[in-house]
Enzyme design. Structure first.
Site, PDB file in Angstrom:
ATOM      1  CG  HIS A 133      91.638  85.333   8.438  1.00  0.00           C
ATOM      2  ND1 HIS A 133      92.297  86.015   7.278  1.00  0.00           N
ATOM      3  CD2 HIS A 133      90.478  85.665   8.413  1.00  0.00           C
ATOM      4  CE1 HIS A 133      91.371  86.631   6.796  1.00  0.00           C
ATOM      5  NE2 HIS A 133      90.392  86.695   7.598  1.00  0.00           N
ATOM      6  CE1 TYR A 158     101.800  87.847   3.319  1.00  0.00           C
ATOM      7  CE2 TYR A 158     100.080  86.059   3.759  1.00  0.00           C
ATOM      8  CZ  TYR A 158     100.848  87.223   3.982  1.00  0.00           C
ATOM      9  OH  TYR A 158     100.817  87.979   5.327  1.00  0.00           O
ATOM     10  N   PRO A 189     106.818  94.738   5.633  1.00  0.00           N
ATOM     11  CG  PRO A 189     105.568  95.960   4.090  1.00  0.00           C
ATOM     12  CD  PRO A 189     106.675  95.832   4.492  1.00  0.00           C
ATOM     13  CE  LYS A 197     105.724  87.141  12.340  1.00  0.00           C
ATOM     14  NZ  LYS A 197     104.273  86.980  12.832  1.00  0.00           N
ATOM     15  CE1 TYR A 254     101.354  85.831   7.778  1.00  0.00           C
ATOM     16  CE2 TYR A 254      99.704  84.730   8.761  1.00  0.00           C
ATOM     17  CZ  TYR A 254     100.023  85.673   7.744  1.00  0.00           C
ATOM     18  OH  TYR A 254      99.205  86.670   7.182  1.00  0.00           O
TER      19      TYR A 254
HETATM   20  C1  LIG Z   1     102.874 102.648   5.442  1.00  0.00           C
HETATM   21  C2  LIG Z   1     103.252 101.470   6.768  1.00  0.00           C
HETATM   22  C3  LIG Z   1     102.400 100.533   6.453  1.00  0.00           C
HETATM   23  C4  LIG Z   1     102.614  99.643   7.329  1.00  0.00           C
HETATM   24  N1  LIG Z   1     101.903  98.464   7.069  1.00  0.00           N
HETATM   25  C5  LIG Z   1     102.177  97.291   8.090  1.00  0.00           C
HETATM   26  C6  LIG Z   1     101.710  96.192   7.877  1.00  0.00           C
HETATM   27  O1  LIG Z   1     101.025  96.014   6.819  1.00  0.00           O
HETATM   28  N2  LIG Z   1     101.690  95.248   8.804  1.00  0.00           N
HETATM   29  C7  LIG Z   1     102.464  95.176   9.956  1.00  0.00           C
HETATM   30  O2  LIG Z   1     102.538  94.316  10.530  1.00  0.00           O
HETATM   31  N3  LIG Z   1     102.942  96.445   9.960  1.00  0.00           N
HETATM   32  C8  LIG Z   1     102.883  97.439   9.173  1.00  0.00           C
HETATM   33  N4  LIG Z   1     103.390  98.642   9.383  1.00  0.00           N
HETATM   34  C9  LIG Z   1     104.245  98.756  10.548  1.00  0.00           C
HETATM   35  C10 LIG Z   1     103.452  99.063  11.644  1.00  0.00           C
HETATM   36  O3  LIG Z   1     102.351 100.039  11.443  1.00  0.00           O
HETATM   37  C11 LIG Z   1     104.426  99.548  12.803  1.00  0.00           C
HETATM   38  O4  LIG Z   1     105.295  98.535  13.286  1.00  0.00           O
HETATM   39  C12 LIG Z   1     103.765 100.159  14.175  1.00  0.00           C
HETATM   40  O5  LIG Z   1     102.885 101.370  13.936  1.00  0.00           O
HETATM   41  C13 LIG Z   1     104.656 100.391  15.273  1.00  0.00           C
HETATM   42  O6  LIG Z   1     103.956 101.105  16.276  1.00  0.00           O
HETATM   43  P1  LIG Z   1     104.832 102.155  17.041  1.00  0.00           P
HETATM   44  O7  LIG Z   1     103.817 102.707  18.036  1.00  0.00           O
HETATM   45  O8  LIG Z   1     105.972 101.521  17.603  1.00  0.00           O
HETATM   46  O9  LIG Z   1     105.159 103.366  16.211  1.00  0.00           O
HETATM   47  P2  LIG Z   1     104.342 104.409  15.148  1.00  0.00           P
HETATM   48  O10 LIG Z   1     102.985 103.852  14.749  1.00  0.00           O
HETATM   49  O11 LIG Z   1     105.009 104.870  14.191  1.00  0.00           O
HETATM   50  O12 LIG Z   1     104.058 105.388  16.451  1.00  0.00           O
HETATM   51  C14 LIG Z   1     104.906 106.542  16.818  1.00  0.00           C
HETATM   52  C15 LIG Z   1     103.992 107.747  17.289  1.00  0.00           C
HETATM   53  O13 LIG Z   1     105.120 108.619  17.677  1.00  0.00           O
HETATM   54  C16 LIG Z   1     104.938 109.862  17.239  1.00  0.00           C
HETATM   55  N5  LIG Z   1     106.101 110.531  17.036  1.00  0.00           N
HETATM   56  C17 LIG Z   1     107.193 110.531  16.306  1.00  0.00           C
HETATM   57  N6  LIG Z   1     108.182 111.484  16.712  1.00  0.00           N
HETATM   58  C18 LIG Z   1     107.865 111.987  17.763  1.00  0.00           C
HETATM   59  C19 LIG Z   1     108.307 113.026  18.473  1.00  0.00           C
HETATM   60  N7  LIG Z   1     109.825 113.501  18.367  1.00  0.00           N
HETATM   61  N8  LIG Z   1     107.601 113.477  19.717  1.00  0.00           N
HETATM   62  C20 LIG Z   1     106.297 112.964  20.014  1.00  0.00           C
HETATM   63  N9  LIG Z   1     105.922 111.990  19.253  1.00  0.00           N
HETATM   64  C21 LIG Z   1     106.488 111.574  18.092  1.00  0.00           C
HETATM   65  C22 LIG Z   1     104.372 109.649  15.720  1.00  0.00           C
HETATM   66  O14 LIG Z   1     103.366 110.628  15.438  1.00  0.00           O
HETATM   67  C23 LIG Z   1     103.618 108.418  15.931  1.00  0.00           C
HETATM   68  O15 LIG Z   1     102.260 108.698  16.575  1.00  0.00           O
HETATM   69  C24 LIG Z   1     103.492  99.514   8.430  1.00  0.00           C
HETATM   70  C25 LIG Z   1     104.074 100.954   8.769  1.00  0.00           C
HETATM   71  C26 LIG Z   1     103.980 101.812   7.913  1.00  0.00           C
HETATM   72  C27 LIG Z   1     104.815 103.130   7.985  1.00  0.00           C
END
Ligand SMILES: Cc1cc2nc3c(=O)[nH]c(=O)nc-3n(C[C@H](O)[C@H](O)[C@H](O)COP(=O)(O)OP(=O)(O)OC[C@H]3O[C@@H](n4cnc5c(N)ncnc54)[C@H](O)[C@@H]3O)c2cc1C
Length: 389
Positions: free
Chosen positions: A72, A200, A292, A296, A384
Site C-alpha cells: 500500500h 481511518y 492499535p 505499531k 506511519y
Molecule cells: C487483540 C489484539 C489485537 C491487536 N491488533 C493489532 C493491530 O491491529 N496492529 C498492531 O500493530 N498490533 C496489534 N496488536 C499488537 C500485536 O499483536 C503485538 O504487538 C504482537 O503480537 C507482539 O508480539 P510479541 O511476540 O511480542 O507478543 P505476543 O504476540 O503476545 O506473543 C507472546 C507469546 O508468549 C507466550 N507466553 C505468554 N506467557 C508465557 C509464559 N509464561 N511462558 C511461555 N510462553 C508465554 C504467549 O502465549 C504468546 O504466544 C494487537 C494485540 C492484541 C492482543
C-alpha cells in the site's frame, strides 16, 4: 538442557529472534505456553512497516509475504464525511505491506521447522532464576515433568502477561502507563474490503477503521465504551454503526456479511524501562503496549528484535558486548517515538467521554492541518511507514 539463548514466548518476537540467531549459528530454545494451533488462531496486527518486511526477508521468512501481501502506497483519513488520501509513496517514496500477523507467525514457524529449531509448546510454570549471574536458568514443566534449561541469556518475548517483566525486581523497573477510556470492537468477515487501502475515520459517534487482510478478508473496527461486551453487538448492529461513522460514498460501497471473529480490545499505552536486567532482555509486548491506532505493536516487536539480534550476533561472533549493552537505550529511543505517534493519532481520531467543545475543536484543527499541509503529511507518513532502525 543447555542452550545459548533461552527465548520465553513463541509469538512473532520470540520466533523471529530464534530464526535470526539460529541462522547465525547461535543455539536457542523457545518455550511457548500455548499450542501452535492456539498461537496461530489469534487475529491481531495486519500492517507491516517496510523495516519489518525487510527483517522477515532477512530471516528467510518473506517469500509468501512477497507473493501474497498487498503493498500500500497510501491510506485515507476521514472526518465527518470529508475524506482525503495520504499518499506516502508520493511524499516519501515509501510503502507499507498488508499481511496478517497470523500469516507472519505461520511463516516464521515454517522457517524454524525448516532449520530444525527447538520450540517447546504447552510448557507451564516457566520461572527465571539467577538472572544477575553469568549462569542464568529457566525452570518449567511439560507434560507434568519438571525441566531446567541453563543458558547465557534469556530473551523475554512472552507478551504483556508473561513472566519475564515481573522477573525484574520492582525497584529496578520504571513503568509508564496510559489507559484510554474506550476499546475497539473488531470484526473479521469474508467480504471484499470497502477500499483497496485503509480508512481511518473520525466521527461524532466515535472512531472507525476499515482494514483488511486480503482481497476477500476484511477487518473492521469501531470505538466502543469499555463497558460494552461482544454479546451486545449483533452483526447487524455492528454494520449499521460502522456505516453511520463512514463517509456516505464509502458506506454505500460496504459489503457486509457474517462475522467470523468478533472481539473487544481495550486501548492502552505502556512502557517499562530498562529493557535489560542482567542476563534478561525484554522484547515486544513484554516491554511495551501501544494502542492499535498507529499499527505499531507488531512493528515495534520486530525493531526490538533487530537491535537485540544484532547485539547478540556481535557478542557471539566478536566477543563484543557493545550491542547488547546498548540494547535497552536503542530500543527505547525508537519505542518512545512510536508511542508518541500512536498516542497523537489516537487522541486526534477518537471521541473521549469527558472531552469539552474546546478539545473537539483541537481535534478538528489537528486533522484539518494534516489535510492542508504537505509538511505535516510528510511527518505523519514518516512515522506511519516506520522510522529507521
Ligand atoms: C487483540 C489484539 C489485537 C491487536 N491488533 C493489532 C493491530 O491491529 N496492529 C498492531 O500493530 N498490533 C496489534 N496488536 C499488537 C500485536 O499483536 C503485538 O504487538 C504482537 O503480537 C507482539 O508480539 P510479541 O511476540 O511480542 O507478543 P505476543 O504476540 O503476545 O506473543 C507472546 C507469546 O508468549 C507466550 N507466553 C505468554 N506467557 C508465557 C509464559 N509464561 N511462558 C511461555 N510462553 C508465554 C504467549 O502465549 C504468546 O504466544 C494487537 C494485540 C492484541 C492482543
Amino acid at each position: 538442557m543447555k542452550t545459548q539463548v533461552a527465548i520465553i514466548g513463541g509469538g512473532p518476537s520470540g520466533l523471529l529472534l530464534s530464526q535470526l540467531l539460529n541462522r547465525s549459528g547461535i543455539a536457542t530454545v523457545v518455550l511457548e505456553r500455548k499450542s501452535r494451533d492456539y498461537v496461530l488462531s489469534r487475529i491481531r496486527a495486519g500492517v507491516l512497516e517496510w523495516g519489518t518486511v525487510e527483517m522477515l526477508r532477512e530471516a528467510g521468512a518473506g517469500a509468501r509475504m512477497d507473493a501474497e501481501g498487498a503493498v500500500h502506497g497510501g491510506c485515507y483519513l476521514a472526518s465527518e464525511g470529508a475524506m482525503f488520501r495520504l499518499d506516502f509513496n508520493a511524499l516519501l517514496g515509501r510503502n507499507v505491506m498488508v499481511y496478517g500477523q497470523t500469516e507472519v507467525t505461520k511463516d516464521l514457524y515454517a522457517a524454524q521447522d525448516a532449520i530444525g529449531a527447538t520450540i517447546l509448546h504447552e510448557v507451564d510454570d516457566v520461572a527465571l532464576h539467577d538472572l544477575a549471574t553469568a549462569t542464568p536458568r529457566v525452570s518449567f514443566t511439560q507434560n507434568g515433568q519438571s525441566h531446567e534449561l541453563t543458558c547465557d541469556f534469556v530473551a523475554g518475548c512472552d507478551g504483556f502477561h508473561g513472566v519475564s517483566r515481573p522477573s525484574i525486581p520492582a525497584e529496578v523497573r520504571h513503568e509508564f502507563e496510559k489507559v484510554y477510556p474506550f476499546g475497539w470492537l473488531g470484526v473479521l468477515s469474508r467480504t471484499p474490503p470497502v477500499r483497496h487501502e485503509l480508512i481511518y475515520a473520525a466521527h461524532a459517534r466515535g472512531f472507525a477503521l476499515c482494514s483488511m487482510r486480503n482481497p476477500m478478508l476484511s477487518r473492521y473496527y469501531i470505538q466502543v465504551p469499555l463497558t460494552d461486551r461482544v454479546e451486545d453487538w449483533s452483526d447487524a448492529r455492528f454494520w449499521d454503526e460502522l456505516k453511520a461513522r463512514l463517509p456516505a460514498e464509502v458506506a454505500a460501497d460496504l459489503v457486509t456479511g457474517p462475522s467470523i471473529e468478533k472481539s473487544i480490545a481495550p486501548l492502552r499505552s505502556f512502557v517499562t524501562e530498562p529493557m535489560r536486567w542482567g542476563a534478561l532482555f525484554l522484547c515486544g509486548d513484554a516491554a511495551h503496549i501501544v494502542p492499535p491506532t498507529g499499527a505499531k505493536g507488531l512493528n515495534l516487536a520486530v525493531s526490538d528484535i533487530h537491535y537485540l539480534s544484532e547485539g547478540l550476533i556481535q557478542f557471539y561472533a566478536q566477543g563484543d558486548p557493545a550491542g547488547i549493552d546498548a540494547y535497552s537505550e536503542r530500543a527505547l529511543a525508537r519505542i518512545w517515538q512510536a508511542m508518541r505517534f500512536s498516542w497523537s493519532l489516537t487522541t486526534m481520531m477518537h471521541r473521549f467521554p469527558d472531552s469539552s467543545d474546546y478539545d473537539r475543536r483541537m481535534q478538528d484543527a489537528d486533522l484539518a492541518g494534516l489535510m492542508r499541509s504537505e509538511a505535516a503529511q510528510r511527518v505523519w507518513a514518516e512515522n506511519y511507514t516506520g522510522l529507521p532502525y
